[in-house]
Each structure stands twice: as C-alpha cells, then as structure tokens.
Design a protein around this motif. Structure first.
Motif, mmCIF file in Angstrom:
data_model
loop_
_atom_site.group_PDB
_atom_site.id
_atom_site.type_symbol
_atom_site.label_atom_id
_atom_site.label_comp_id
_atom_site.label_asym_id
_atom_site.label_seq_id
_atom_site.Cartn_x
_atom_site.Cartn_y
_atom_site.Cartn_z
ATOM 1 N N SER A 167 24.821 -78.640 58.846
ATOM 2 C CA SER A 167 23.766 -77.930 59.564
ATOM 3 C C SER A 167 22.532 -77.761 58.682
ATOM 4 O O SER A 167 21.423 -77.544 59.189
ATOM 5 N N MET A 168 22.707 -77.883 57.346
ATOM 6 C CA MET A 168 21.582 -77.769 56.421
ATOM 7 C C MET A 168 20.972 -79.137 56.116
ATOM 8 O O MET A 168 19.768 -79.326 56.241
ATOM 9 N N ILE B 82 22.420 -67.348 53.270
ATOM 10 C CA ILE B 82 22.486 -66.891 51.880
ATOM 11 C C ILE B 82 21.963 -67.974 50.949
ATOM 12 O O ILE B 82 21.212 -67.701 49.996
ATOM 13 N N ALA B 83 22.343 -69.235 51.218
ATOM 14 C CA ALA B 83 21.875 -70.351 50.388
ATOM 15 C C ALA B 83 20.347 -70.461 50.435
ATOM 16 O O ALA B 83 19.697 -70.699 49.402
ATOM 17 N N ARG B 84 19.781 -70.279 51.617
ATOM 18 C CA ARG B 84 18.315 -70.343 51.737
ATOM 19 C C ARG B 84 17.658 -69.145 51.054
ATOM 20 O O ARG B 84 16.596 -69.278 50.442
ATOM 21 N N PHE B 85 18.285 -67.993 51.163
ATOM 22 C CA PHE B 85 17.722 -66.783 50.543
ATOM 23 C C PHE B 85 17.610 -66.950 49.036
ATOM 24 O O PHE B 85 16.617 -66.535 48.425
ATOM 25 N N PHE B 86 18.620 -67.552 48.409
ATOM 26 C CA PHE B 86 18.604 -67.763 46.961
ATOM 27 C C PHE B 86 17.889 -69.056 46.569
ATOM 28 O O PHE B 86 17.889 -69.428 45.392
ATOM 29 N N SER C 100 23.464 -75.902 47.281
ATOM 30 C CA SER C 100 23.915 -75.321 48.556
ATOM 31 C C SER C 100 25.265 -75.898 48.960
ATOM 32 O O SER C 100 26.142 -75.173 49.444
ATOM 33 N N GLY C 101 25.431 -77.208 48.730
ATOM 34 C CA GLY C 101 26.711 -77.836 49.054
ATOM 35 C C GLY C 101 27.846 -77.278 48.224
ATOM 36 O O GLY C 101 28.948 -77.019 48.731
ATOM 37 N N VAL C 102 27.588 -77.082 46.919
ATOM 38 C CA VAL C 102 28.610 -76.493 46.042
ATOM 39 C C VAL C 102 28.945 -75.080 46.504
ATOM 40 O O VAL C 102 30.117 -74.694 46.587
#
Length: 339
Positions: free
Chosen positions: A209-210, A178-182, A189-191
């Motif tokens: 993992s990111m 989801i973080a990558r999609f947005f 992404s951490g937040v």
C-alpha cells in the motif's frame, strides 16, 4: 494380515471423514467471507468453528475434529517452510537478521516474564510472545502443537489467535501512518512493517500500500521472522521434554517434532532454487488451507463461555507485547540496525 490392516484403515477413514469434512466446509466458507470482506481468514474460520462447537461433543464428528485440530495443523506448519529461502535472507545483509533475532528473543523473553507477573503460566507468555514476535496466528498454532498438554492450552491458543488477528488487522491500517510520521525511507518502512506486523497477509497489504519496494522488503523481513519459528519450536520442544512423558501417550515427546523437521527440509529444498514457481505456490496454498481447516476444527472444540471468562489481563498482555514490539523495532533502527 494385509486384508485386516486394509480393513482397519478404511474403518479409520470412515471414523475421521465426518469431522474432517465439516472442518473443510467451514474453512471454505471462511475463505469465501475473507475474500469478500477483507478480514483475516483464520479469524473467520475460528468464529465459524466456534458457532458449530456442538459438533465436537460425543458423536460422529468428534474423532475427525480432534484429528484435524492436531494432525492437519502440524502438516500446515511443516509446509510453511516452502515460503523461505536462505537467499532471501542474504540479500538484505546481516543488519536485518540481527534486528529480527533480537526482537524475537527479547519480545518472547519479556512476554514470559510479564505473563508470570500477571499470574499466568510462563507457557502462555511464550505462546502470546511467539505469536507477536514471529508470525501471528501461524506461530501461535505451531507453538501450541509443540508445548506440553495442559487443560487450558486450547483456550489460550484460541485467545491468542483471535488477539493477533485483530491486532494485525489494526496494524495494517495504522503502521504505514507511523512509517510516514517518522519519515522512513521505502526500505526502512519495509523493515519496520515486516518486523512489527504479526501476520504475513497484513504485512503484504501494508507494505504494497506504500510502494512496491516497501512491499518487497517488508515481505522478506517478515519471512525472516517466519524462519525464527524453527528455533523457537525447538526450545518449546525441549521444554516439553523437560515436563516428562505425555500423560496421553505415556511417551516422552521427540526433541524436534516431525513437523519441525518437515519445515526445515522444505526451507532447504526451496533454497536450492530448483522448485518451480507453480509447485511453490501450490504448497503455500496447501499450507494455508491446512491451517484454516485446523483452526476451524480448534474453534469447534471451544466453548464461548470459556473464552468469555479470560478477563482483561490477557488482552492487556497482548496489547502490551504489540506496543513493545513497535517501540523496540523503532529503537533498534534508530541505533543503526537496519539495511
């Protein structure tokens, strides 16, 4: 007099030893399985404990299992305070603090309303909402220790622990997507991960993992959510006091439970920076072991047929809370409440 007191203590230890020992053995087995298969250790402890629920009936293990499910649980929750420092929160600024406070208050409030509309007690909504908004299974156990006694409380607690453990594992896999999609930045992404995934271990797994930066930010934001456990416990304790005296003891519960005081004291001590890393790591490990041992004991006190009777509504409630939390965090970040 001293000899009599010493004899009574030895008798108490002998009474508790069988149940505490079997809880420790189950916790050790759960830890071994979790390390080898990558599933949440609390979920393994719960399932293994439930398989041994015949031990909690009348017999030599009953007293120790009762003690472990109650007192060892509270010790584990108090020791969670060693995970938090005020400096960690200050480093990210005030925006993430606003985000965390908002999501905790809104999620728990709506969970209480939703639970009532679905025919459950408001306290069940507080239990599931707190587990979703704060720190998963640990929050569920801490809130259960603070809320008023009720015939269905242990079953509700167990269901919540199972639910958040499964949902947290699924979130660890899907939320980075989801973080990558947005197209969120590493900090954003951490937040997002730290504010939405239920359990600390899954936050760490998803964040790192990111990237290292994402993992660091996700961990600190998650610890902010853990810090919200104290005010929520205080609210739960006030609700308990409003219910009147505890039927079991005949006494009104304290406004702030002793384990919550321990949580606050350890958080303050840890914030001084004087605690050696080895001591901090040791206390965190001890906290984890206490929680695993306690959930094993709680599992042993539960009948499978009771959990099977909960129906589909509690599942829908917890899934709805989880989806709502993701949507709320993304919305708040879109409005600019982020680092």
């Amino acid at each position: 007099m001293h000899a009599i007191a010493l004899t009574d203590r030895f008798a108490r230890v002998r009474e508790l030893a069988p149940g505490m020992t079997i809880s420790l053995v189950v916790a050790a087995a759960a830890t071994f399985l979790a390390e080898h298969y990558g599933a949440p250790v609390l979920l393994f402890a719960l399932l293994l404990g439930m398989a041994l629920n015949f031990l909690s009936g009348e017999g030599s293990c009953k007293a120790g299992i009762e003690f472990t499910a109650r007192s060892v649980l509270r010790i584990g929750v108090a020791l969670l305070g060693m995970r938090i420092t005020l400096g960690q929160i200050a480093e990210l600024g005030w925006m993430p603090v606003v985000l965390v406070v908002t999501l905790v208050v809104v999620t728990i409030s709506l969970s209480v309303v939703a639970a009532r509309l679905m025919g459950f007690q408001r306290l069940f909504g507080m239990l599931t909402g707190g587990a979703t908004a704060i720190c998963g299974a640990s929050a569920a156990l801490a809130l259960a220790a603070s809320l008023p006694n009720h015939p269905q409380k242990e079953r509700a607690t167990l269901f919540t622990v199972i639910g958040v453990s499964v949902l947290s594992t699924l979130a660890m896999i899907t939320y980075p997507m989801i973080a990558r999609f947005f197209e969120l930045t590493p900090v954003e992404s951490g937040v997002f991960l730290g504010a939405t995934i239920h359990d600390v271990a899954q936050v760490v797994g998803a964040g790192y993992s990111m990237s290292t930066e994402t993992g660091d930010v996700a961990t600190v934001v998650k610890l902010m959510r853990v810090a919200m456990l104290l005010p929520v416990i205080l609210v739960a304790a006030m609700i308990t006091r409003m219910q009147g005296a505890d039927p079991a003891s005949g006494k009104r519960p304290p406004l702030l439970p002793l384990f919550a005081v321990g949580f606050l004291v350890l958080a303050c001590i840890n914030s001084t920076g004087w605690v050696p890393a080895m001591v901090q790591s040791g206390v965190n490990d001890l906290s984890r072991w206490c929680l695993v041992i306690a959930i094993a004991a709680i599992g042993m006190k539960t009948q499978l047929r009771e959990l099977a009777a909960v129906g589909i509504k509690p599942i829908l409630l917890m899934v709805g809370e989880t989806v709502f939390l993701v949507a709320l965090v993304l919305l708040l970040m879109h409005w600019g409440i982020k680092p």
